[in-house]
Scaffold this motif. Structure first.
Motif, PDB file in Angstrom:
ATOM      1  N   GLY A 100      14.603 -14.204  -3.939  1.00 44.35           N
ATOM      2  CA  GLY A 100      14.545 -14.981  -2.713  1.00 44.35           C
ATOM      3  C   GLY A 100      14.228 -14.176  -1.478  1.00 44.35           C
ATOM      4  O   GLY A 100      13.917 -14.751  -0.423  1.00 44.35           O
ATOM      5  N   LEU A 101      14.271 -12.869  -1.543  1.00 41.31           N
ATOM      6  CA  LEU A 101      13.983 -12.005  -0.407  1.00 41.31           C
ATOM      7  C   LEU A 101      12.567 -11.449  -0.438  1.00 41.31           C
ATOM      8  O   LEU A 101      12.146 -10.785   0.504  1.00 41.31           O
ATOM      9  CB  LEU A 101      14.968 -10.836  -0.357  1.00 41.31           C
ATOM     10  N   LEU A 102      11.821 -11.697  -1.523  1.00 41.94           N
ATOM     11  CA  LEU A 102      10.506 -11.093  -1.685  1.00 41.94           C
ATOM     12  C   LEU A 102       9.428 -11.901  -0.978  1.00 41.94           C
ATOM     13  O   LEU A 102       9.422 -13.134  -1.027  1.00 41.94           O
ATOM     14  CB  LEU A 102      10.166 -10.967  -3.178  1.00 41.94           C
ATOM     15  N   TRP A 159      13.962 -15.386 -12.128  1.00 45.24           N
ATOM     16  CA  TRP A 159      15.325 -15.853 -11.906  1.00 45.24           C
ATOM     17  C   TRP A 159      15.830 -15.282 -10.583  1.00 45.24           C
ATOM     18  O   TRP A 159      16.027 -14.073 -10.454  1.00 45.24           O
ATOM     19  CB  TRP A 159      16.208 -15.412 -13.064  1.00 45.24           C
ATOM     20  N   ASP A 160      16.043 -16.146  -9.623  1.00 45.33           N
ATOM     21  CA  ASP A 160      16.644 -15.738  -8.355  1.00 45.33           C
ATOM     22  C   ASP A 160      18.154 -15.724  -8.535  1.00 45.33           C
ATOM     23  O   ASP A 160      18.879 -16.605  -8.057  1.00 45.33           O
ATOM     24  CB  ASP A 160      16.226 -16.693  -7.229  1.00 45.33           C
ATOM     25  N   ILE A 161      18.628 -14.721  -9.219  1.00 41.81           N
ATOM     26  CA  ILE A 161      20.045 -14.639  -9.568  1.00 41.81           C
ATOM     27  C   ILE A 161      20.852 -14.384  -8.301  1.00 41.81           C
ATOM     28  O   ILE A 161      20.481 -13.583  -7.442  1.00 41.81           O
ATOM     29  CB  ILE A 161      20.268 -13.532 -10.620  1.00 41.81           C
ATOM     30  N   SER A 162      21.962 -15.067  -8.175  1.00 37.84           N
ATOM     31  CA  SER A 162      22.800 -14.938  -6.987  1.00 37.84           C
ATOM     32  C   SER A 162      23.743 -13.760  -7.131  1.00 37.84           C
ATOM     33  O   SER A 162      23.947 -13.204  -8.224  1.00 37.84           O
ATOM     34  CB  SER A 162      23.605 -16.217  -6.762  1.00 37.84           C
ATOM     35  N   ALA A 163      24.340 -13.356  -6.019  1.00 36.70           N
ATOM     36  CA  ALA A 163      25.282 -12.241  -6.037  1.00 36.70           C
ATOM     37  C   ALA A 163      26.511 -12.569  -6.872  1.00 36.70           C
ATOM     38  O   ALA A 163      27.045 -11.704  -7.577  1.00 36.70           O
ATOM     39  CB  ALA A 163      25.683 -11.881  -4.608  1.00 36.70           C
ATOM     40  N   SER A 164      26.973 -13.802  -6.819  1.00 35.27           N
ATOM     41  CA  SER A 164      28.148 -14.181  -7.611  1.00 35.27           C
ATOM     42  C   SER A 164      27.826 -14.160  -9.100  1.00 35.27           C
ATOM     43  O   SER A 164      28.675 -13.787  -9.919  1.00 35.27           O
ATOM     44  CB  SER A 164      28.638 -15.569  -7.191  1.00 35.27           C
ATOM     45  N   GLU A 165      26.597 -14.517  -9.481  1.00 31.97           N
ATOM     46  CA  GLU A 165      26.218 -14.441 -10.897  1.00 31.97           C
ATOM     47  C   GLU A 165      26.124 -12.987 -11.350  1.00 31.97           C
ATOM     48  O   GLU A 165      26.509 -12.663 -12.489  1.00 31.97           O
ATOM     49  CB  GLU A 165      24.886 -15.148 -11.112  1.00 31.97           C
ATOM     50  N   ASP A 175       0.817  -1.208   0.000  1.00 33.30           N
ATOM     51  CA  ASP A 175       0.000   0.000   0.000  1.00 33.30           C
ATOM     52  C   ASP A 175       0.853   1.261   0.000  1.00 33.30           C
ATOM     53  O   ASP A 175       0.426   2.306  -0.514  1.00 33.30           O
ATOM     54  CB  ASP A 175      -0.930   0.004   1.216  1.00 33.30           C
ATOM     55  N   ARG A 176       2.026   1.172   0.574  1.00 34.97           N
ATOM     56  CA  ARG A 176       2.941   2.321   0.615  1.00 34.97           C
ATOM     57  C   ARG A 176       3.939   2.299  -0.538  1.00 34.97           C
ATOM     58  O   ARG A 176       4.896   3.067  -0.555  1.00 34.97           O
ATOM     59  CB  ARG A 176       3.688   2.322   1.942  1.00 34.97           C
ATOM     60  N   CYS A 177       3.703   1.439  -1.502  1.00 34.79           N
ATOM     61  CA  CYS A 177       4.581   1.326  -2.682  1.00 34.79           C
ATOM     62  C   CYS A 177       6.011   0.982  -2.277  1.00 34.79           C
ATOM     63  O   CYS A 177       6.981   1.543  -2.803  1.00 34.79           O
ATOM     64  CB  CYS A 177       4.550   2.598  -3.514  1.00 34.79           C
ATOM     65  N   ILE A 178       6.128   0.061  -1.326  1.00 37.60           N
ATOM     66  CA  ILE A 178       7.421  -0.443  -0.890  1.00 37.60           C
ATOM     67  C   ILE A 178       7.517  -1.907  -1.307  1.00 37.60           C
ATOM     68  O   ILE A 178       6.528  -2.649  -1.226  1.00 37.60           O
ATOM     69  CB  ILE A 178       7.586  -0.327   0.635  1.00 37.60           C
ATOM     70  N   VAL A 179       8.666  -2.323  -1.749  1.00 34.42           N
ATOM     71  CA  VAL A 179       8.869  -3.715  -2.127  1.00 34.42           C
ATOM     72  C   VAL A 179       8.677  -4.587  -0.884  1.00 34.42           C
ATOM     73  O   VAL A 179       9.339  -4.360   0.142  1.00 34.42           O
ATOM     74  CB  VAL A 179      10.270  -3.930  -2.718  1.00 34.42           C
ATOM     75  N   PRO A 180       7.787  -5.581  -0.929  1.00 35.20           N
ATOM     76  CA  PRO A 180       7.522  -6.421   0.263  1.00 35.20           C
ATOM     77  C   PRO A 180       8.644  -7.426   0.509  1.00 35.20           C
ATOM     78  O   PRO A 180       8.613  -8.556   0.027  1.00 35.20           O
ATOM     79  CB  PRO A 180       6.205  -7.113  -0.086  1.00 35.20           C
ATOM     80  N   VAL A 181       9.646  -7.022   1.270  1.00 37.37           N
ATOM     81  CA  VAL A 181      10.779  -7.870   1.604  1.00 37.37           C
ATOM     82  C   VAL A 181      10.440  -8.680   2.854  1.00 37.37           C
ATOM     83  O   VAL A 181       9.762  -8.185   3.769  1.00 37.37           O
ATOM     84  CB  VAL A 181      12.043  -7.018   1.820  1.00 37.37           C
ATOM     85  N   LYS A 182      10.900  -9.902   2.901  1.00 41.72           N
ATOM     86  CA  LYS A 182      10.655 -10.761   4.060  1.00 41.72           C
ATOM     87  C   LYS A 182      11.230 -10.124   5.325  1.00 41.72           C
ATOM     88  O   LYS A 182      12.263  -9.457   5.294  1.00 41.72           O
ATOM     89  CB  LYS A 182      11.274 -12.134   3.832  1.00 41.72           C
ATOM     90  N   ALA A 183      10.543 -10.399   6.452  1.00 38.70           N
ATOM     91  CA  ALA A 183      10.883  -9.729   7.703  1.00 38.70           C
ATOM     92  C   ALA A 183      12.308 -10.015   8.140  1.00 38.70           C
ATOM     93  O   ALA A 183      12.985  -9.141   8.691  1.00 38.70           O
ATOM     94  CB  ALA A 183       9.896 -10.145   8.796  1.00 38.70           C
ATOM     95  N   GLU A 184      12.797 -11.234   7.918  1.00 40.76           N
ATOM     96  CA  GLU A 184      14.129 -11.576   8.425  1.00 40.76           C
ATOM     97  C   GLU A 184      15.249 -10.831   7.705  1.00 40.76           C
ATOM     98  O   GLU A 184      16.395 -10.820   8.161  1.00 40.76           O
ATOM     99  CB  GLU A 184      14.373 -13.082   8.312  1.00 40.76           C
TER     100      GLU A 184
END
Length: 799
Positions: A725-727, A675-681, A22-31
């Motif tokens: 993976g964080l969404l 695609w849950d692309i990794s940081a190394s990719e 609702d606040r136009c923020i990407v819904p990132v998992k709490a952890e």
């Protein structure tokens, strides 16, 4: 709500996914949300909510312009600092014993001093020697010690100890030569400390180096500088359409003497304008104004059109029938580019051309475009040829009775030889955008190395950066560099921008004769003030009749090369006009149209209006014209939705900011997955960009710093990406802002930083430290708009 989403306070409960949406923020998992502290952001990138809620006043607009100028000055200052810290470039002509400048030479002639200040080599091997080729940069290459050449210069280089600062260094600041750092778990610098980051690994080496094409040859550049390029074909088209030609003093390639347009002396371009306005009497009896804005060093701002000529010719609308686009034209002699110039090494050309190669010294052509006020009825091709044949027949009959008739017959035959039958629509090259992914022509970041990265990720159609028509006509090397094409770009177009038929028709002929492209695109949707103030870009939406004249003239001048254009809904909100003429564009010579679902006034402050795009798609499909939609495509689900909602009326979608933030969106579309692309990719993509950047811009110190600058521009966009993976909810939307979050490892957290100092650290991990401390300011704002009425919305609306 603050314009920058702050980290979640430890005393407050975590927001739910729906609350974040609702606040136009990407819904990132709490952890992964950061509960304490705030996310650092560049100063000056936000405004107060109170100011954002109010309409922009004149004072606020002035302040915004000053801020934009400040950012521009910051970028210039960064480049100045880099140049100041870099040692003077060595004059290769001096080493070869053929430098004619002597003490006036801008390059260094002191080889010993240059070697003492030359930065240490980068780790790895030279990309040129990796493919068994001679490095064009010699000892100036940042991999010179790995060349293995046994000449006097390289033997001298081996005796000089390298300057520290270019090789890998450990996190504690010690020498880490020979040490290997795991890519999966790198040691990176903390944002709060000044620890030197680790150079992770060597850049990948190419298996082959393919030569780029679309170079401007020196001979053609000299013709453009001296205004001697033969534009008979384009001028014939313009005259047949009764369009005014405001280019003064144009010469044939074999002509000599002084140029009537000014700015030339003794056969050499001076790069200055006439300083006055000269009049040319037209068939309608109106004067054509010659602009006085010519001159050197105007770069991308050198749109040399005079507003007075526009005011003189825009009042009366033009009415052209379908035969106008097939009006008889004149042929021209095409001068082709020499093979030697096309394959010349960048460093060799740089040293040979000196100041000319910087793109600021040309400026010899004083051009001012104007539109016609009335249009005379055009004669058809068949009627024109029949008339000429009748003239020949009468002349030959007169020749038998009168010896002087031979002269008339020769003149008539020569006139007939210059009549060129225009191509029919069925004779042009076929363009098929249906189902193909299309990378938008992106200013600054859409450079050739970035397009190569996107090609490796599955994009089908690529287009060069926007080039100004008048700068191309002046032969400015900085503008022609935007037209370069890599052989891997199998479906490639170039984009030009201009507001007048005469300039674009001449550019159409020039491009059709000098470069290899699959299509030419005209930008009729650019919202930048500099462009719109010159009656180009989105300003054309205020006068659709001029769009028709531009398309008819340019498509005829291009020959068999297809013509496309990109536009927006309208100029101001509530003034949507694209639907009134897009379906007619096919009759005017366009092979396809791209529609951005916003007005010029909106910029990027609101969501794209896809309902309007669908409406225009229906009318264009009924007219047999391919329409390409553009706006907010950020995932394969967006692609599927927009394609399916139109019922097949859209040929394709153009992707711009979505590709800047995550260029692997093309892979997601092709494979229909998130695609849950990794940081190394992601790191490998940055490495590949740097590798092809050194191949394109050069592996010497200048090329390394140019690659760094464009890498930093790209990182200013990719920091907005939130890994899949964080969404909490898929997919991430373009209009959602990422909150402060930590990644699954330190590298992923570093990539998410919005602090330009962290972007510089990432560049150091790949290209070594810069020659001097730099403070980077992004050219484009990478922030998305947020909820209506917030400061970020206002920021994006202002550009």
């Amino acid at each position: 709500m603050e314009s920058k989403i702050e980290a979640v306070n430890g005393d407050l409960p975590l927001p739910t996914a729906q609350q974040m949406l609702d606040r136009c923020i990407v819904p990132v998992k709490a952890e992964f949300l950061i509960r304490k502290g705030t996310r650092r952001a560049d100063a000056g990138s936000s405004a107060s909510d109170a100011a954002a809620a109010q309409p922009a006043s004149a004072a606020e607009k002035k302040q915004n312009r000053e801020q934009e100028q400040s950012r521009s000055e910051s970028r210039k200052q960064m480049r100045k600092e880099v140049r100041a810290g870099r040692p003077a470039e060595l004059c290769t002509n001096h080493l070869l014993g053929r430098c004619t400048w002597g003490e006036r030479c801008k390059y260094s002639h002191d080889l010993a001093e240059y070697l003492k200040t030359k930065p240490a080599d980068l780790p790895g091997s030279c990309p040129w020697t990796a493919v068994q080729a001679k490095c064009p940069y010699g000892i100036m290459c940042r991999y010179a010690r790995t060349h293995g050449e046994d000449d006097e210069l390289h033997r001298l280089l081996a005796t000089v100890p390298p300057v520290s600062g270019g090789g890998p260094v450990a996190a504690d600041g010690g020498d880490a030569a020979g040490a290997t750092v795991p890519t999966a778990a790198p040691v990176v610098a903390s944002a709060e400390t000044e620890t030197v980051p680790v150079l992770l690994s060597e850049l990948p080496l190419p298996t082959s180096i393919e030569k780029e094409i679309n170079y401007l040859s020196k001979d053609i550049q000299n013709l453009l500088w001296k205004k001697r390029y033969d534009y008979n074909k384009a001028d014939g088209i313009l005259k047949s359409m009764d369009l005014r030609i405001s280019f003064k003093g144009a010469k044939k390639p074999d002509s000599g003497g002084s140029d009537g347009g000014g700015g030339e002396k003794g056969g050499q371009p001076t790069g200055t304008g006439t300083g006055t306005q000269k009049a040319e009497v037209l068939p309608q009896g109106l004067p054509a104004l010659a602009g006085d804005e010519g001159g050197p060093g105007r770069g991308r701002e050198g749109m040399l059109h005079n507003a007075a000529s526009d005011a003189a010719g825009e009042e009366a609308p033009m009415q052209v029938d379908a035969a106008a686009s097939s009006a008889p034209t004149t042929t021209t002699t095409t001068t082709t580019m020499g093979d030697a110039e096309a394959v010349e090494a960048p460093a060799t050309k740089r040293q040979r051309t000196g100041d000319i190669s910087s793109g600021g010294g040309g400026g010899g052509a004083d051009v001012t475009a104007a539109d016609p006020v009335t249009v005379a009825p055009s004669i058809s091709d068949a009627a024109a040829i029949a008339t000429l044949r009748s003239e020949q027949h009468l002349a030959k009959e007169a020749e038998t009775d009168n010896p002087t008739g031979r002269t008339a017959a020769l003149v008539s035959e020569a006139h007939a030889a210059h009549v060129e039958v225009p191509l029919r629509p069925s004779e042009r090259r076929r363009l098929d955008f249906r189902g193909k992914t299309y990378l938008a022509p992106l200013t600054t970041v859409g450079n050739l190395p970035f397009r190569r990265i996107c090609k490796s990720l599955g994009v089908d159609v690529t287009c060069g950066e926007m080039a100004l028509a008048t700068n191309l006509l002046q032969g400015q090397m900085s503008e022609w560099a935007l037209l370069k094409r890599h052989p891997s770009e199998d479906f490639f177009g170039v984009q030009v921008c201009g507001g007048y038929p005469d300039a674009l028709a001449r550019v159409g002929q020039l491009l059709g004769e000098q470069i290899q492209v699959d299509f030419v695109d005209i930008n009729m949707g650019c919202p930048i003030d500099l462009v719109c103030d010159k009656k180009a870009g989105s300003a054309l939406l205020r006068q659709p009749s001029r769009i028709e004249r531009i398309l008819r003239a340019t498509s005829a001048a291009l020959g068999d090369i297809p013509l496309t254009f990109k536009t927006r809904k309208g100029y101001n909100d509530g003034e949507d006009v694209a639907h009134t003429f897009l379906h007619k564009a096919g009759e005017w010579g366009a092979a396809a149209v791209t529609l951005h679902g916003r007005t010029r006034q909106q910029r990027y402050s609101k969501l794209a209006d896809w309902e309007y795009i669908h409406r225009c798609g229906e009318s264009c499909a009924a007219a047999g014209l391919q329409l390409i939609g553009n706006g907010d495509v950020f995932s394969y689900s967006d692609w599927n939705q927009h394609i399916s909602d139109t019922g097949g009326h859209l040929a394709s979608l153009m992707i711009g900011r979505g590709a800047l933030i995550k260029p692997w969106i093309f892979t997601e579309i092709k494979e229909q997955r998130h695609w849950d692309i990794s940081a190394s990719e992601r790191l490998e993509l940055y490495k590949q960009f740097c590798a092809v950047g050194l191949e394109h811009w050069g592996s010497d110190s200048r090329g390394v710093e140019t690659t760094r600058r464009f890498l930093l521009e790209w990182l200013s966009f990719t920091c907005r990406y939130v890994p899949v993976g964080l969404l909490e909810v898929l997919p991430q939307q373009m209009n959602h802002r990422p909150p402060a979050f930590r990644g699954r490892n330190e590298l992923e957290t570093l990539f998410a930083s919005e602090d330009s100092r962290d972007w510089v650290r990432i560049s150091e991990m790949l290209l070594g430290p810069p020659p001097a401390p730099i403070s980077f300011a992004a050219k484009h704002k990478g922030n998305s708009y947020s909820a209506p009425g917030t400061a970020s919305e206002l920021d994006m609306a202002r550009g």
